[in-house]
Design an enzyme around this catalytic site. Structure first.
Site, PDB file in Angstrom:
ATOM      1  N   SER A 113     -16.818  -3.732 -39.538  1.00  0.00           N
ATOM      2  CA  SER A 113     -16.547  -2.408 -38.947  1.00  0.00           C
ATOM      3  C   SER A 113     -15.062  -2.135 -38.872  1.00  0.00           C
ATOM      4  O   SER A 113     -14.653  -1.121 -38.384  1.00  0.00           O
ATOM      5  CB  SER A 113     -17.103  -2.386 -37.513  1.00  0.00           C
ATOM      6  OG  SER A 113     -16.283  -3.191 -36.679  1.00  0.00           O
ATOM      7  N   ARG A 145      -3.361  -6.054 -26.306  1.00  0.00           N
ATOM      8  CA  ARG A 145      -2.149  -6.428 -27.059  1.00  0.00           C
ATOM      9  C   ARG A 145      -1.300  -5.215 -27.405  1.00  0.00           C
ATOM     10  O   ARG A 145      -0.079  -5.283 -27.442  1.00  0.00           O
ATOM     11  CB  ARG A 145      -2.531  -7.139 -28.375  1.00  0.00           C
ATOM     12  CG  ARG A 145      -3.403  -8.369 -28.185  1.00  0.00           C
ATOM     13  CD  ARG A 145      -3.775  -9.017 -29.501  1.00  0.00           C
ATOM     14  NE  ARG A 145      -4.524  -8.186 -30.443  1.00  0.00           N
ATOM     15  CZ  ARG A 145      -5.792  -7.815 -30.270  1.00  0.00           C
ATOM     16  NH1 ARG A 145      -6.428  -8.132 -29.148  1.00  0.00           N
ATOM     17  NH2 ARG A 145      -6.425  -7.084 -31.181  1.00  0.00           N
ATOM     18  N   HIS A 162       0.849  -1.196   0.000  1.00  0.00           N
ATOM     19  CA  HIS A 162       0.000   0.000   0.000  1.00  0.00           C
ATOM     20  C   HIS A 162       0.882   1.243   0.000  1.00  0.00           C
ATOM     21  O   HIS A 162       2.044   1.186   0.406  1.00  0.00           O
ATOM     22  CB  HIS A 162      -0.945  -0.030   1.202  1.00  0.00           C
ATOM     23  CG  HIS A 162      -2.023  -1.064   1.056  1.00  0.00           C
ATOM     24  ND1 HIS A 162      -3.066  -1.197   1.954  1.00  0.00           N
ATOM     25  CD2 HIS A 162      -2.229  -2.031   0.120  1.00  0.00           C
ATOM     26  CE1 HIS A 162      -3.856  -2.182   1.569  1.00  0.00           C
ATOM     27  NE2 HIS A 162      -3.367  -2.702   0.447  1.00  0.00           N
ATOM     28  N   CYS A 200      -6.036   1.558   5.781  1.00  0.00           N
ATOM     29  CA  CYS A 200      -6.877   0.386   6.042  1.00  0.00           C
ATOM     30  C   CYS A 200      -6.603  -0.168   7.439  1.00  0.00           C
ATOM     31  O   CYS A 200      -5.510  -0.002   7.991  1.00  0.00           O
ATOM     32  CB  CYS A 200      -6.617  -0.699   4.994  1.00  0.00           C
ATOM     33  SG  CYS A 200      -4.921  -1.301   4.995  1.00  0.00           S
ATOM     34  N   GLU A 259       1.254   4.041   1.704  1.00  0.00           N
ATOM     35  CA  GLU A 259       1.935   4.566   2.886  1.00  0.00           C
ATOM     36  C   GLU A 259       3.088   3.660   3.299  1.00  0.00           C
ATOM     37  O   GLU A 259       4.131   4.137   3.740  1.00  0.00           O
ATOM     38  CB  GLU A 259       0.955   4.777   4.047  1.00  0.00           C
ATOM     39  CG  GLU A 259       0.068   3.624   4.421  1.00  0.00           C
ATOM     40  CD  GLU A 259      -1.263   3.655   3.667  1.00  0.00           C
ATOM     41  OE1 GLU A 259      -2.329   3.864   4.283  1.00  0.00           O
ATOM     42  OE2 GLU A 259      -1.181   3.497   2.428  1.00  0.00           O
ATOM     43  N   ALA A 294     -16.578   3.160 -31.433  1.00  0.00           N
ATOM     44  CA  ALA A 294     -16.040   3.967 -32.527  1.00  0.00           C
ATOM     45  C   ALA A 294     -17.192   4.175 -33.501  1.00  0.00           C
ATOM     46  O   ALA A 294     -17.879   3.217 -33.865  1.00  0.00           O
ATOM     47  CB  ALA A 294     -14.893   3.230 -33.207  1.00  0.00           C
ATOM     48  N   GLY A 328     -21.676  -4.533 -29.655  1.00  0.00           N
ATOM     49  CA  GLY A 328     -21.950  -3.539 -30.681  1.00  0.00           C
ATOM     50  C   GLY A 328     -23.088  -2.627 -30.244  1.00  0.00           C
ATOM     51  O   GLY A 328     -23.332  -2.470 -29.045  1.00  0.00           O
ATOM     52  N   THR A 345     -25.948  -4.085 -27.978  1.00  0.00           N
ATOM     53  CA  THR A 345     -25.509  -4.339 -26.604  1.00  0.00           C
ATOM     54  C   THR A 345     -25.377  -3.024 -25.843  1.00  0.00           C
ATOM     55  O   THR A 345     -25.875  -2.883 -24.720  1.00  0.00           O
ATOM     56  CB  THR A 345     -24.175  -5.101 -26.627  1.00  0.00           C
ATOM     57  OG1 THR A 345     -24.351  -6.292 -27.390  1.00  0.00           O
ATOM     58  CG2 THR A 345     -23.695  -5.430 -25.228  1.00  0.00           C
TER      59      THR A 345
HETATM   60  N1  LIG Z   1     -17.541   0.572 -33.950  1.00  0.00           N
HETATM   61  C1  LIG Z   1     -17.444  -0.063 -32.819  1.00  0.00           C
HETATM   62  O1  LIG Z   1     -17.006   0.458 -31.793  1.00  0.00           O
HETATM   63  C2  LIG Z   1     -17.932  -1.497 -32.742  1.00  0.00           C
HETATM   64  C3  LIG Z   1     -17.716  -2.224 -31.567  1.00  0.00           C
HETATM   65  C4  LIG Z   1     -18.207  -3.526 -31.521  1.00  0.00           C
HETATM   66  C5  LIG Z   1     -18.856  -4.058 -32.600  1.00  0.00           C
HETATM   67  N2  LIG Z   1     -19.009  -3.310 -33.735  1.00  0.00           N
HETATM   68  C6  LIG Z   1     -19.749  -3.838 -34.870  1.00  0.00           C
HETATM   69  O2  LIG Z   1     -21.108  -3.891 -34.493  1.00  0.00           O
HETATM   70  C7  LIG Z   1     -21.757  -4.992 -35.129  1.00  0.00           C
HETATM   71  C8  LIG Z   1     -22.438  -5.838 -34.085  1.00  0.00           C
HETATM   72  O3  LIG Z   1     -23.279  -4.994 -33.368  1.00  0.00           O
HETATM   73  P1  LIG Z   1     -24.807  -5.363 -33.228  1.00  0.00           P
HETATM   74  O4  LIG Z   1     -25.468  -4.233 -32.595  1.00  0.00           O
HETATM   75  O5  LIG Z   1     -25.306  -5.833 -34.538  1.00  0.00           O
HETATM   76  O6  LIG Z   1     -24.781  -6.646 -32.282  1.00  0.00           O
HETATM   77  P2  LIG Z   1     -24.101  -6.846 -30.825  1.00  0.00           P
HETATM   78  O7  LIG Z   1     -24.464  -5.740 -29.941  1.00  0.00           O
HETATM   79  O8  LIG Z   1     -22.692  -7.193 -30.974  1.00  0.00           O
HETATM   80  O9  LIG Z   1     -24.843  -8.190 -30.393  1.00  0.00           O
HETATM   81  C9  LIG Z   1     -26.208  -8.094 -30.175  1.00  0.00           C
HETATM   82  C10 LIG Z   1     -26.714  -9.454 -29.760  1.00  0.00           C
HETATM   83  O10 LIG Z   1     -26.130  -9.793 -28.495  1.00  0.00           O
HETATM   84  C11 LIG Z   1     -27.118 -10.329 -27.627  1.00  0.00           C
HETATM   85  N3  LIG Z   1     -27.332  -9.317 -26.558  1.00  0.00           N
HETATM   86  C12 LIG Z   1     -26.655  -8.189 -26.367  1.00  0.00           C
HETATM   87  N4  LIG Z   1     -27.097  -7.538 -25.265  1.00  0.00           N
HETATM   88  C13 LIG Z   1     -28.091  -8.278 -24.771  1.00  0.00           C
HETATM   89  C14 LIG Z   1     -28.958  -8.163 -23.641  1.00  0.00           C
HETATM   90  N5  LIG Z   1     -28.855  -7.140 -22.798  1.00  0.00           N
HETATM   91  N6  LIG Z   1     -29.856  -9.109 -23.429  1.00  0.00           N
HETATM   92  C15 LIG Z   1     -29.922 -10.167 -24.276  1.00  0.00           C
HETATM   93  N7  LIG Z   1     -29.153 -10.372 -25.350  1.00  0.00           N
HETATM   94  C16 LIG Z   1     -28.246  -9.431 -25.601  1.00  0.00           C
HETATM   95  C17 LIG Z   1     -28.379 -10.471 -28.465  1.00  0.00           C
HETATM   96  O11 LIG Z   1     -28.286 -11.732 -29.029  1.00  0.00           O
HETATM   97  P3  LIG Z   1     -29.583 -12.539 -29.352  1.00  0.00           P
HETATM   98  O12 LIG Z   1     -30.133 -11.844 -30.535  1.00  0.00           O
HETATM   99  O13 LIG Z   1     -29.101 -13.899 -29.586  1.00  0.00           O
HETATM  100  O14 LIG Z   1     -30.497 -12.440 -28.213  1.00  0.00           O
HETATM  101  C18 LIG Z   1     -28.199  -9.396 -29.525  1.00  0.00           C
HETATM  102  O15 LIG Z   1     -28.885  -9.638 -30.699  1.00  0.00           O
HETATM  103  C19 LIG Z   1     -20.679  -5.773 -35.835  1.00  0.00           C
HETATM  104  O16 LIG Z   1     -20.787  -5.439 -37.167  1.00  0.00           O
HETATM  105  C20 LIG Z   1     -19.376  -5.251 -35.266  1.00  0.00           C
HETATM  106  O17 LIG Z   1     -18.374  -5.247 -36.282  1.00  0.00           O
HETATM  107  C21 LIG Z   1     -18.574  -2.033 -33.816  1.00  0.00           C
END
Ligand SMILES: NC(=O)c1ccc[n+]([C@@H]2O[C@H](COP(=O)([O-])OP(=O)(O)OC[C@H]3O[C@@H](n4cnc5c(N)ncnc54)[C@H](OP(=O)(O)O)[C@@H]3O)[C@@H](O)[C@H]2O)c1
Length: 373
Positions: free
Chosen positions: A176, A215, A56, A83, A58, A162, A301, A304
């Protein structure tokens, strides 16, 4: 009556806060803590909590003082209350009480229920001059991840995406790679090193087959969490094939065969209930807290990320805005007309920076829904 602090006291505690921040990539899920020992306003030693489980702050500072007599009548500056319990390290209070300090300055109280003011009480009972609250707000702000985790019993949640300048995370067909420039990819890996856990949805795994590791930056890779509500993913993806870091496969129906396959590489299955075709987010938060995930990075994505936004379940939103306009694409699911039920969310821009050709915007969620005039 509010304490008045001298310029020297403020300067030294600011130094302790700078030291504490050096634990950004190593200390979590522990708090970041810095310590300075000064004699008549002159710094004689410094320390910070470098790695989870290590010395820690200190103790590091006290150990560094070769001539222990120098410690007598010196001032101890701590960004967080010492602590009083045995964790991975012995209680710091035992070492601190053996030294005749002139003053002990403590910026913020430790909200861990095993401490919670006990350290300050013991030192005052021992007769030490304990001066509390020097740069308290800065010290609490520094550890907002730790305080959220301990007080709200859920991870501090950072959403990161992004996006193209017109708000898409991916092309319509799902590819993407790479919207972000080289430098932004390194910045993204630095962000991962700050987190204990990283979470993405099923389609991101299917489309990008990501590793979700650090990485490109020397830092600890977070534990991986994949949401696949309907058990649709095969295990031929890097997040399952690599043995480390551990991957938690979040679904709603137990599949013993898949669970056994996952276990071969040290990965685990988490079964959660679902409501309205979504996993139960409260259960997810409880599970993440149980797994000591103090900081969760949700990297996509769009669907989510939208689920966390729809539940106002995030603390920070980071957008890496890239200089592209995509004709069609996949955005945040909540960016659609039908979602009128959701209150407008107000954000506070806390930071912006140019990284290569990209613009990084860091927002804090303001808890009160925003009513437009
Ligand atoms: N630009 C960026 O920062 C970035 C980052 C990540 C990904 N991407 C791109 O984004 C695309 C994917 O994104 P997306 O929106 O199509 O899909 P996603 O968010 O990757 O996945 C969505 C799927 O995940 C499951 N899911 C996610 N959250 C959930 C929840 N709270 N409860 C239940 N199920 C959940 C569901 O599957 P089920 O349908 O089976 O229920 C949903 O259909 C890809 O093309 C990837 O290349 C871009």
């Amino acid at each position: 009556m509010k304490e008045k602090w001298s310029i020297v006291e403020l300067k030294i505690m600011r130094r302790a806060l700078v030291l504490a921040r050096k634990g950004l990539y190593g200390a979590h899920p522990n708090p970041m803590v810095g310590c300075v020992i000064a004699k008549n306003g002159r710094i004689i030693s410094e320390g910070y909590h470098k790695e989870f489980g290590s010395l820690h702050a200190e103790i590091m500072a006290i150990n560094k003082v070769k001539d222990k007599s120098m410690l007598e009548d010196s001032d101890l500056f701590l960004t967080l209350e010492p602590c009083t319990h045995i964790g991975k390290q012995p209680p710091c209070i035992d070492t601190i009480r053996q030294i005749r300090w002139r003053n002990i300055y403590i910026a913020s109280e430790d909200c861990d229920k095993r401490v919670c003011g006990e350290g300050i009480k013991i030192l005052r009972k021992d007769g030490f001059s304990v001066r509390f609250g020097l740069l308290e707000e800065e010290a609490i702000n520094l550890n907002k991840v730790f305080f959220t985790f301990k007080i709200q019993k859920r991870p501090f949640i950072t959403l990161k995406a992004a996006v193209s300048t017109n708000g898409f995370l991916a092309w319509k067909d799902g590819h993407s790679k790479w919207l972000s420039c080289e430098k932004s990819l390194i910045e993204a890996h630095k962000l991962r090193a700050e987190a204990d856990g990283i979470l993405v949805g099923r389609e991101t795994v299917q489309n990008d087959n990501p590793e979700l590791t650090t990485r490109l930056f020397k830092g600890r890779s977070p534990k991986r969490f994949i949401i696949d509500r309907r058990n649709k993913l095969s295990l031929k993806y890097k997040v399952f094939e690599q043995k480390s870091p551990v991957t938690y496969y979040i679904t709603t129906k137990r599949n013993l065969h898949k669970e056994a396959q996952l276990a071969k590489n040290g990965h685990k299955m988490i079964i959660l209930n679902e409501s309205n075709n979504k996993i139960n987010m409260e259960e997810l938060m409880f599970k993440l807290h149980e797994l000591d995930i103090s900081h969760l990075l949700v990297e996509g994505g769009g669907k989510t990320i939208s689920e966390f936004i729809n539940n106002s379940l995030f603390d920070k939103l980071i957008l890496c805005v890239t200089p592209f306009i995509l004709p069609q694409g996949r955005g945040f699911a909540f960016f659609n007309e039908s979602n009128t039920s959701h209150p407008s969310l107000a954000l506070k821009l806390i930071f912006q920076k140019n990284i290569g050709q990209d613009l990084w915007l860091e927002y804090q969620l303001l808890k009160e829904p925003y009513e437009f005039a």
